[in-house]
Design an enzyme around this catalytic site. Structure first.
Site, PDB file in Angstrom:
ATOM      1  N   HIS A 108       0.882  -1.211  -0.178  1.00 36.24           N
ATOM      2  CA  HIS A 108       0.155   0.217  -0.041  1.00 36.24           C
ATOM      3  C   HIS A 108       0.857   1.267  -0.100  1.00 36.24           C
ATOM      4  CE1 HIS A 108      -3.779  -2.275   1.675  1.00 36.24           C
ATOM      5  NE2 HIS A 108      -3.367  -2.369   0.531  1.00 36.24           N
ATOM      6  N   CYS A 141       6.304  11.783  -7.590  1.00 32.25           N
ATOM      7  CA  CYS A 141       6.159  13.365  -8.297  1.00 32.25           C
ATOM      8  C   CYS A 141       5.149  12.997  -9.358  1.00 32.25           C
ATOM      9  CB  CYS A 141       7.465  13.656  -9.003  1.00 32.25           C
ATOM     10  SG  CYS A 141       7.409  15.344  -9.871  1.00 32.25           S
ATOM     11  N   THR A 194      -4.604  -8.108  10.776  1.00 28.79           N
ATOM     12  CA  THR A 194      -5.443  -7.591   9.784  1.00 28.79           C
ATOM     13  C   THR A 194      -6.872  -7.920   9.611  1.00 28.79           C
ATOM     14  OG1 THR A 194      -5.443  -7.261   7.329  1.00 28.79           O
ATOM     15  CG2 THR A 194      -5.090  -9.334   7.956  1.00 28.79           C
TER      16      THR A 194
HETATM   17  N1  APR Z   1      -2.353  -7.733  17.899  1.00 27.47           N
HETATM   18  C1  APR Z   1      -3.018  -8.351  17.064  1.00 27.47           C
HETATM   19  N2  APR Z   1      -3.998  -8.001  16.385  1.00 27.47           N
HETATM   20  C2  APR Z   1      -4.381  -7.059  16.516  1.00 27.47           C
HETATM   21  C3  APR Z   1      -3.866  -5.968  17.588  1.00 27.47           C
HETATM   22  C4  APR Z   1      -2.829  -6.488  18.349  1.00 27.47           C
HETATM   23  N3  APR Z   1      -2.181  -5.861  19.357  1.00 27.47           N
HETATM   24  N4  APR Z   1      -4.438  -4.728  17.576  1.00 27.47           N
HETATM   25  C5  APR Z   1      -5.311  -4.837  16.750  1.00 27.47           C
HETATM   26  N5  APR Z   1      -5.454  -6.036  15.896  1.00 27.47           N
HETATM   27  C6  APR Z   1      -6.155  -6.301  14.947  1.00 27.47           C
HETATM   28  C7  APR Z   1      -7.564  -5.994  14.964  1.00 27.47           C
HETATM   29  O1  APR Z   1      -8.421  -7.084  15.595  1.00 27.47           O
HETATM   30  C8  APR Z   1      -8.041  -6.034  13.345  1.00 27.47           C
HETATM   31  O2  APR Z   1      -8.263  -7.012  13.000  1.00 27.47           O
HETATM   32  O3  APR Z   1      -5.414  -5.977  13.726  1.00 27.47           O
HETATM   33  C9  APR Z   1      -6.666  -5.529  12.873  1.00 27.47           C
HETATM   34  C10 APR Z   1      -6.634  -4.257  12.250  1.00 27.47           C
HETATM   35  O4  APR Z   1      -7.618  -4.071  11.235  1.00 27.47           O
HETATM   36  P1  APR Z   1      -7.683  -2.536  10.427  1.00 27.47           P
HETATM   37  O5  APR Z   1      -7.685  -1.699  11.450  1.00 27.47           O
HETATM   38  O6  APR Z   1      -8.911  -2.887   9.429  1.00 27.47           O
HETATM   39  O7  APR Z   1      -6.264  -2.723   9.607  1.00 27.47           O
HETATM   40  P2  APR Z   1      -6.013  -3.387   8.339  1.00 27.47           P
HETATM   41  O8  APR Z   1      -6.729  -4.932   8.324  1.00 27.47           O
HETATM   42  O9  APR Z   1      -4.406  -3.347   7.965  1.00 27.47           O
HETATM   43  O10 APR Z   1      -6.400  -2.442   7.209  1.00 27.47           O
HETATM   44  C11 APR Z   1      -6.250  -2.760   5.767  1.00 27.47           C
HETATM   45  O11 APR Z   1      -7.239  -0.770   5.009  1.00 27.47           O
HETATM   46  O12 APR Z   1      -7.687   1.245   5.484  1.00 27.47           O
HETATM   47  C12 APR Z   1      -7.045   0.307   4.406  1.00 27.47           C
HETATM   48  O13 APR Z   1      -5.072   0.723   3.312  1.00 27.47           O
HETATM   49  C13 APR Z   1      -5.420   0.710   4.808  1.00 27.47           C
HETATM   50  O14 APR Z   1      -3.772  -0.910   4.836  1.00 27.47           O
HETATM   51  C14 APR Z   1      -5.226  -0.655   5.147  1.00 27.47           C
HETATM   52  C15 APR Z   1      -6.204  -1.678   4.916  1.00 27.47           C
END
Ligand code: APR
Length: 234
Positions: free
Chosen positions: A111, A119, A179
């Site tokens: 990402h 640029c 994630t």
């Molecule tokens: N340990 C393990 N998991 C965790 C922890 C932790 N300490 N804290 C939070 N989580 C988990 C949450 O339960 C959740 O499932 O991490 C996940 C975070 O999810 P999101 O906030 O949706 O992040 P992500 O999955 O990386 O988002 C994917 O979405 O907004 C776009 O481009 C952005 O890269 C991002 C993509």
């Protein structure tokens, strides 16, 4: 699956692996998408409509990187890469530099990266540690008002997808860490691995929806990732 494939690992990380370093996730309580609307700060249209607002959103997040450090989960993944006898690819959805800082080498920030600017005039991607301002000059073509964050916005194609899918289609182990599995194409990676591939997801909690992962390890990344790595390197 041939012997090489059975020894190759693909790891996908999300914001949860950086949470214990102090960086906010997106969809947890208090997450970034509670303070900002995606359509205001994370789309090409938003950037056309209000570039100052978008630049400010990423300038603030870039500045915060200086206040945080990698955690035990980031370090464990480097130990795995160094100790594992077969190929290992680390794909991160995160735009922080924490995996890079601990020395993960076979790393794809799909990402984009907060510490890079792109640029619009010449296409050059340059390391960029400070705020991107209207008067900031492209290090390559020297033009002002042409720099955008090197971030993949919603509606844009993530980076190095061919390389990622080639690795997924030949791996023996796929691990997703921190994630929410809500944003594609990353959320679909688990469907791209060969039948019989061992799949593990590590998360603080799991959504109700039935998972496509064979194994689920509930817990924080700083606990579960070092635990998994020591199992794999035994
Ligand atoms: N340990 C393990 N998991 C965790 C922890 C932790 N300490 N804290 C939070 N989580 C988990 C949450 O339960 C959740 O499932 O991490 C996940 C975070 O999810 P999101 O906030 O949706 O992040 P992500 O999955 O990386 O988002 C994917 O979405 O907004 C776009 O481009 C952005 O890269 C991002 C993509």
């Amino acid at each position: 699956m041939g012997p090489a494939a059975s020894r190759s690992i693909v790891i996908l990380t999300g914001a949860g692996i950086s949470a214990e370093s102090g960086l906010p996730t997106f969809r947890d309580n208090g997450g970034l998408w509670e303070q900002h609307r995606v359509e205001d700060v994370a789309t090409p249209e938003a950037f056309r409509r209000n570039p100052e607002l978008v630049q400010r959103f990423y300038n603030e997040r870039r500045r915060r990187l200086g206040d945080v450090s990698p955690n035990a989960a980031h370090h464990a993944l480097v130990a795995l890469e160094q100790g594992w006898p077969g190929p290992l690819l680390l794909v991160t959805q995160n735009v922080d530099d924490l995996h890079a800082r601990v020395g993960s080498r076979n790393l794809i920030p799909m990402h984009g990266e907060l510490l890079k600017a792109r640029c619009l005039a010449c296409g050059a991607v340059s390391t960029w540690m400070d705020d991107i301002l209207p008067e900031s000059r492209c290090p390559h073509c020297d033009l002002q008002r042409q720099l955008r964050p090197h971030i993949v916005w919603f509606g844009e194609m993530p980076l190095e997808m061919n390389r990622i899918f080639a690795a997924l289609e030949n791996c023996g182990l796929f691990v997703a860490i921190g994630t929410s599995g809500t944003v594609y194409p990353a959320a679909g990676f688990v469907n791209a691995v060969p039948p019989g591939t061992r799949t593990i997801e590590i998360n603080l909690e799991f959504p109700e929806s039935n998972t496509r992962f064979v194994e689920q390890r509930r817990g924080s990344a700083t606990e579960r990732v070092p635990e998994l790595v020591s199992e794999l390197l035994k």
